[in-house]
Write a protein that holds these residues in place. Structure first.
Motif, PDB file in Angstrom:
ATOM      1  N   TYR A 130       1.206 -43.358  13.349  1.00 37.13           N
ATOM      2  CA  TYR A 130       1.747 -42.521  14.419  1.00 37.13           C
ATOM      3  C   TYR A 130       1.922 -41.080  13.942  1.00 37.13           C
ATOM      4  N   GLY A 131       2.407 -40.943  12.698  1.00 39.48           N
ATOM      5  CA  GLY A 131       2.610 -39.603  12.167  1.00 39.48           C
ATOM      6  C   GLY A 131       1.318 -38.818  12.101  1.00 39.48           C
ATOM      7  N   SER A 132       0.232 -39.490  11.658  1.00 41.14           N
ATOM      8  CA  SER A 132      -1.055 -38.788  11.582  1.00 41.14           C
ATOM      9  C   SER A 132      -1.497 -38.325  12.961  1.00 41.14           C
ATOM     10  N   PHE A 133      -1.234 -39.123  13.970  1.00 43.74           N
ATOM     11  CA  PHE A 133      -1.651 -38.721  15.311  1.00 43.74           C
ATOM     12  C   PHE A 133      -0.851 -37.522  15.813  1.00 43.74           C
ATOM     13  N   LEU A 134       0.440 -37.487  15.468  1.00 46.85           N
ATOM     14  CA  LEU A 134       1.316 -36.523  16.124  1.00 46.85           C
ATOM     15  C   LEU A 134       1.510 -35.228  15.355  1.00 46.85           C
ATOM     16  N   THR A 135       1.212 -35.214  14.066  1.00 48.18           N
ATOM     17  CA  THR A 135       1.526 -34.011  13.309  1.00 48.18           C
ATOM     18  C   THR A 135       0.601 -32.850  13.683  1.00 48.18           C
ATOM     19  N   GLY A 136       1.149 -31.645  13.593  1.00 48.86           N
ATOM     20  CA  GLY A 136       0.349 -30.480  13.939  1.00 48.86           C
ATOM     21  C   GLY A 136       0.137 -29.599  12.724  1.00 48.86           C
ATOM     22  N   ASP A 137       0.067 -30.210  11.575  1.00 44.68           N
ATOM     23  CA  ASP A 137       0.081 -29.445  10.335  1.00 44.68           C
ATOM     24  C   ASP A 137      -0.773 -30.209   9.345  1.00 44.68           C
ATOM     25  N   ILE A 138      -1.711 -29.524   8.701  1.00 44.26           N
ATOM     26  CA  ILE A 138      -2.734 -30.276   7.986  1.00 44.26           C
ATOM     27  C   ILE A 138      -2.207 -30.913   6.707  1.00 44.26           C
ATOM     28  N   PHE A 139      -1.179 -30.316   6.115  1.00 45.68           N
ATOM     29  CA  PHE A 139      -0.641 -30.947   4.921  1.00 45.68           C
ATOM     30  C   PHE A 139       0.160 -32.199   5.279  1.00 45.68           C
ATOM     31  N   ASN A 140       0.846 -32.143   6.419  1.00 41.34           N
ATOM     32  CA  ASN A 140       1.567 -33.337   6.842  1.00 41.34           C
ATOM     33  C   ASN A 140       0.619 -34.445   7.228  1.00 41.34           C
ATOM     34  N   LEU A 141      -0.561 -34.049   7.674  1.00 42.60           N
ATOM     35  CA  LEU A 141      -1.582 -35.060   7.936  1.00 42.60           C
ATOM     36  C   LEU A 141      -1.872 -35.814   6.641  1.00 42.60           C
ATOM     37  N   PHE A 142      -1.984 -35.057   5.531  1.00 38.00           N
ATOM     38  CA  PHE A 142      -2.203 -35.683   4.226  1.00 38.00           C
ATOM     39  C   PHE A 142      -1.061 -36.629   3.875  1.00 38.00           C
ATOM     40  N   VAL A 143       0.173 -36.153   4.113  1.00 37.27           N
ATOM     41  CA  VAL A 143       1.331 -36.972   3.739  1.00 37.27           C
ATOM     42  C   VAL A 143       1.349 -38.269   4.548  1.00 37.27           C
ATOM     43  N   PHE A 144       1.105 -38.163   5.856  1.00 39.29           N
ATOM     44  CA  PHE A 144       1.130 -39.370   6.682  1.00 39.29           C
ATOM     45  C   PHE A 144      -0.041 -40.294   6.342  1.00 39.29           C
ATOM     46  N   PHE A 145      -1.160 -39.694   5.987  1.00 40.25           N
ATOM     47  CA  PHE A 145      -2.281 -40.499   5.500  1.00 40.25           C
ATOM     48  C   PHE A 145      -1.839 -41.328   4.300  1.00 40.25           C
ATOM     49  N   GLU A 146      -1.116 -40.680   3.391  1.00 44.39           N
ATOM     50  CA  GLU A 146      -0.709 -41.382   2.175  1.00 44.39           C
ATOM     51  C   GLU A 146       0.278 -42.491   2.491  1.00 44.39           C
ATOM     52  N   VAL A 147       1.223 -42.209   3.414  1.00 48.42           N
ATOM     53  CA  VAL A 147       2.177 -43.250   3.807  1.00 48.42           C
ATOM     54  C   VAL A 147       1.412 -44.469   4.322  1.00 48.42           C
ATOM     55  N   MET A 148       0.419 -44.172   5.164  1.00 48.04           N
ATOM     56  CA  MET A 148      -0.384 -45.240   5.731  1.00 48.04           C
ATOM     57  C   MET A 148      -1.166 -45.978   4.642  1.00 48.04           C
ATOM     58  N   LEU A 149      -1.764 -45.213   3.727  1.00 41.74           N
ATOM     59  CA  LEU A 149      -2.618 -45.829   2.712  1.00 41.74           C
ATOM     60  C   LEU A 149      -1.824 -46.670   1.730  1.00 41.74           C
ATOM     61  N   ILE A 150      -0.648 -46.158   1.316  1.00 43.55           N
ATOM     62  CA  ILE A 150       0.130 -46.920   0.342  1.00 43.55           C
ATOM     63  C   ILE A 150       0.550 -48.253   0.955  1.00 43.55           C
ATOM     64  N   SER A 151       0.945 -48.225   2.249  1.00 45.41           N
ATOM     65  CA  SER A 151       1.275 -49.500   2.891  1.00 45.41           C
ATOM     66  C   SER A 151       0.044 -50.390   2.958  1.00 45.41           C
ATOM     67  N   SER A 152      -1.116 -49.776   3.195  1.00 42.63           N
ATOM     68  CA  SER A 152      -2.311 -50.608   3.314  1.00 42.63           C
ATOM     69  C   SER A 152      -2.687 -51.212   1.964  1.00 42.63           C
ATOM     70  N   TYR A 153      -2.449 -50.476   0.848  1.00 43.52           N
ATOM     71  CA  TYR A 153      -2.696 -51.085  -0.467  1.00 43.52           C
ATOM     72  C   TYR A 153      -1.845 -52.340  -0.618  1.00 43.52           C
ATOM     73  N   ALA A 154      -0.573 -52.170  -0.220  1.00 44.29           N
ATOM     74  CA  ALA A 154       0.344 -53.300  -0.391  1.00 44.29           C
ATOM     75  C   ALA A 154      -0.092 -54.471   0.482  1.00 44.29           C
ATOM     76  N   LEU A 155      -0.475 -54.181   1.723  1.00 48.15           N
ATOM     77  CA  LEU A 155      -0.856 -55.264   2.636  1.00 48.15           C
ATOM     78  C   LEU A 155      -2.124 -55.956   2.161  1.00 48.15           C
ATOM     79  N   ILE A 156      -3.057 -55.198   1.612  1.00 53.19           N
ATOM     80  CA  ILE A 156      -4.326 -55.782   1.182  1.00 53.19           C
ATOM     81  C   ILE A 156      -4.110 -56.675  -0.031  1.00 53.19           C
ATOM     82  N   SER A 157      -3.177 -56.286  -0.925  1.00 54.48           N
ATOM     83  CA  SER A 157      -3.007 -57.073  -2.150  1.00 54.48           C
ATOM     84  C   SER A 157      -1.943 -58.145  -1.991  1.00 54.48           C
ATOM     85  N   LEU A 158      -1.199 -58.139  -0.878  1.00 50.18           N
ATOM     86  CA  LEU A 158      -0.117 -59.103  -0.681  1.00 50.18           C
ATOM     87  C   LEU A 158      -0.700 -60.508  -0.644  1.00 50.18           C
ATOM     88  N   GLY A 159      -0.252 -61.332  -1.578  1.00 49.69           N
ATOM     89  CA  GLY A 159      -0.834 -62.669  -1.688  1.00 49.69           C
ATOM     90  C   GLY A 159      -1.410 -62.852  -3.085  1.00 49.69           C
TER      91      GLY A 159
END
Lengths: 491, 111
Positions: free
Chosen positions: A121-150
């Motif tokens: 949601y943050g990536s969709f709504l942010t109007g600032d390119i560095f925050n896009l990076f930050v929200f990307f990272e939030v999303m990616l770190i969770s995705s690392y965890a979800l992919i390796s969970l198990g």
């Protein structure tokens, strides 16, 4: 100023934090998750109607007016994506209740799920390119965890690859932001767009644009998708659905946003690159979808094909094509979630993910079988399903822009998509099961969710006219960056 | 000053890429860590290494430094710390599960 804009980020964030403290209480975790999902859905609806009536909404954090400070911008495109993402995530959440297993639920599955949504949601709504990076990272770190969970061996191996690819692309993202800041001196997207418009887009900015395109293409699976089929095969079906429906779409959103808003001054060059990448993606993705015989891979290559198709809509750049890209993106989020859920149910029903060991499922699971058939038609873009209007708009836009070859590739890839899914339908549901039949499993919860998605896909196709009023409002902003700039930088 | 930073960034990138291309998982993790450090220096340098006072309201100085790159770097460093920590744990788990941290062997075993 509109505090509503930050709510789609805050609600999953708070939910995730609360869920951290409820490790053992699985039932409570589910209830809170579902409640938060519904709340988000309602808020997204409110957001869309408000933007429909009042135009682009902005929120300046702490009252710092742009270009200083951080802004959240909700235009129609972002709001529609937030709405669709909340629908999709709620559906996948309900599906995970029955499929993900108590073990994962106790190890913070729902926490990571909600953190992932924060990033999306943050990536969709942010109007600032560095925050896009930050929200990307939030999303990616969770995705690392979800992919390796198990923690199975396959998952650990695929996570290492996925993690490495994403670390390198994130590094390039920061480098690209650094170069952009050096060249233009701002990070606010509207301000960037304005300054690049004033200064013109010369060689240096084109190089930076390529760097951004590389980064986002890696995340979206546009041309640089070599990591995707393997990594997305490792986690269970619910996680796969979440990734296929949301993660690549965020990358696509970033490509569309940067290349319609920021690097919009030299469309002949930038759209040319995107067109080539789209063509290669569609061809290679369709070939992959046809070539493989295990269900996760077939489905993953289908994700790649649609990424190429949306990128083709963007590269055509006519108003029709942009509307079509938005429409198709919305359809694709629903369609891919449905596809992975049905794929997960199919694997659960057959007890294997290899096509050659399946067969004859239609007698025991007729509803699942015909849903899968309907899905194949929907993804190939046959009316009355939702794939059709988007595809028509994109192809029409492509023909208007004189891109005959690409339009043909797009149509051909749709045909191969249809072929690959019908192949699954034919081999898994018809014929006789080879060897012993696996015991019948209960699929009730999952089937209900899938049916819900299917109804949505049909409604979106039948009500295309009505959806289109919103979609074309989103396309307008993409077509003329001025609207966006005025909304953000107004006094 | 900028040229020294440029050299440092170049060296970090080179070493980082070299390590990422090597075979053991541990070296790869270290490589990503160096690569991100290189990019942080790049971020700082790209805004220009200005000499000036800290940008505090009410201070009286002829020139102020640009605070933005430092804010960006701080965020980026925190993120890269987190990701590197995760990667280390993941590499350790992969080492435990596969009994080796050679990427070639990890791949062969699955097939």
């Amino acid at each position: 100023m509109n505090n509503l804009l930050v709510m789609p980020v805050l609600i999953p964030l708070c939910t995730a934090v609360i869920l951290m403290f409820l490790k053992e209480k699985v039932l409570l975790q589910r209830r809170i998750s579902a409640f938060s999902g519904i709340l988000n859905l309602v808020l997204a609806c409110v957001l869309v109607t408000r933007i429909h009536e009042e135009g682009i909404q902005t929120l300046q954090m702490g009252g710092w007016t742009p270009p200083y400070g951080i802004v959240f911008v909700g235009d129609m495109f972002a709001a529609l994506l937030v709405l669709t993402a909340s629908v999709v995530s709620l559906g996948i959440l309900l599906y995970s209740f029955t499929s993900i297993g108590a073990e994962r639920e106790k190890f913070f599955y729902y926490t990571f799920f909600h953190f992932l949504l924060v990033g999306v949601y943050g990536s969709f709504l942010t109007g600032d390119i560095f925050n896009l990076f930050v929200f990307f990272e939030v999303m990616l770190i969770s995705s690392y965890a979800l992919i390796s969970l198990g923690g199975t061996r396959l998952q650990l191996r695929e996570t290492s690859k996925y993690l490495l690819i994403n670390i390198v692309s994130s590094t390039l993202f920061v480098a690209a932001v650094a170069y952009l800041y050096a060249a233009v001196g701002t990070l606010n997207m509207a301000h960037l767009s304005q300054r690049i418009h004033e200064a013109g887009q010369g060689g240096v900015l084109n190089v930076i644009a390529v760097l951004f395109l590389t980064v986002f293409a890696l995340k979206a699976g546009l041309f640089l998708f070599f990591w995707l089929p393997g990594s997305y095969s490792a986690p269970p079906a619910a996680v796969r659905a979440l990734f296929g429906a949301l993660l690549t779409k965020v990358g696509l959103y970033a490509i569309i946003r940067t290349f319609t808003l920021i690097f919009a001054e030299d469309p002949d060059v930038t759209n040319g690159w995107i067109a080539w990448m789209a063509a290669a993606t569609m061809i290679l993705g369709a070939l992959g979808a046809v070539a493989y015989n295990d269900i996760p891979r077939i489905l993953n290559y289908n994700v790649i094909v649609s990424v190429g198709f949306v990128a083709f809509g963007l590269s055509a750049g006519t108003p029709d094509a942009l509307d079509g890209a938005v429409f198709y993106l919305l359809h694709d989020m629903l369609g891919k979630a449905l596809m992975f859920i049905l794929g997960g149910l199919l694997i659960a029903a057959a007890g294997t993910d290899r096509l050659e060991r399946m067969g004859g499922l239609i007698q025991r699971y007729p509803l699942l079988g015909w849903s899968f058939f309907a899905l194949a038609l929907a993804l190939a873009g046959i009316p009355p399903f939702s794939g059709f209007p988007g595809k028509v708009l994109i192809i029409r836009g492509g023909l208007d822009a004189g891109m005959l070859t690409l339009s043909l590739i797009g149509l051909g890839s749709s045909l191969l998509v249809l072929y690959s899914l019908i192949k699954v339908f034919r081999l898994a549901f018809w014929g006789n099961a080879p060897g012993t039949e696996p015991p019948k499993v209960k699929l009730k919860g999952g089937t209900a969710v899938a049916a819900g998605f299917l109804v949505l896909v049909i409604l979106m196709g039948l009500g295309a006219e009505r959806v289109n009023t919103y979609v074309s409002q989103a396309g307008d902003v993409l077509g003329s960056p001025k609207l966006y700039i005025e909304a953000v930088l107004k006094e | 000053m900028e040229w020294m930073m440029a050299v440092a960034v170049g060296v970090l990138f080179t070493v980082g890429v070299y390590l990422i291309l090597s075979k053991t998982l541990l070296r790869i993790v270290l490589g990503t860590s160096l690569l991100t450090h290189g990019v942080h220096l790049l971020l700082l340098t790209m805004a220009g290494l200005k000499k000036g006072a800290a940008p505090v309201l009410g201070g009286k100085a002829d020139a102020y430094v640009d605070p933005l790159p430092q804010a960006l770097i701080l965020t980026s460093i925190v993120i890269s710390f987190g990701v590197t920590a995760f990667f280390f744990v993941l590499a350790y788990r992969a080492y435990q599960a596969h009994g080796t941290d050679e990427m070639d062997n990890i791949r062969e075993e699955e097939q």
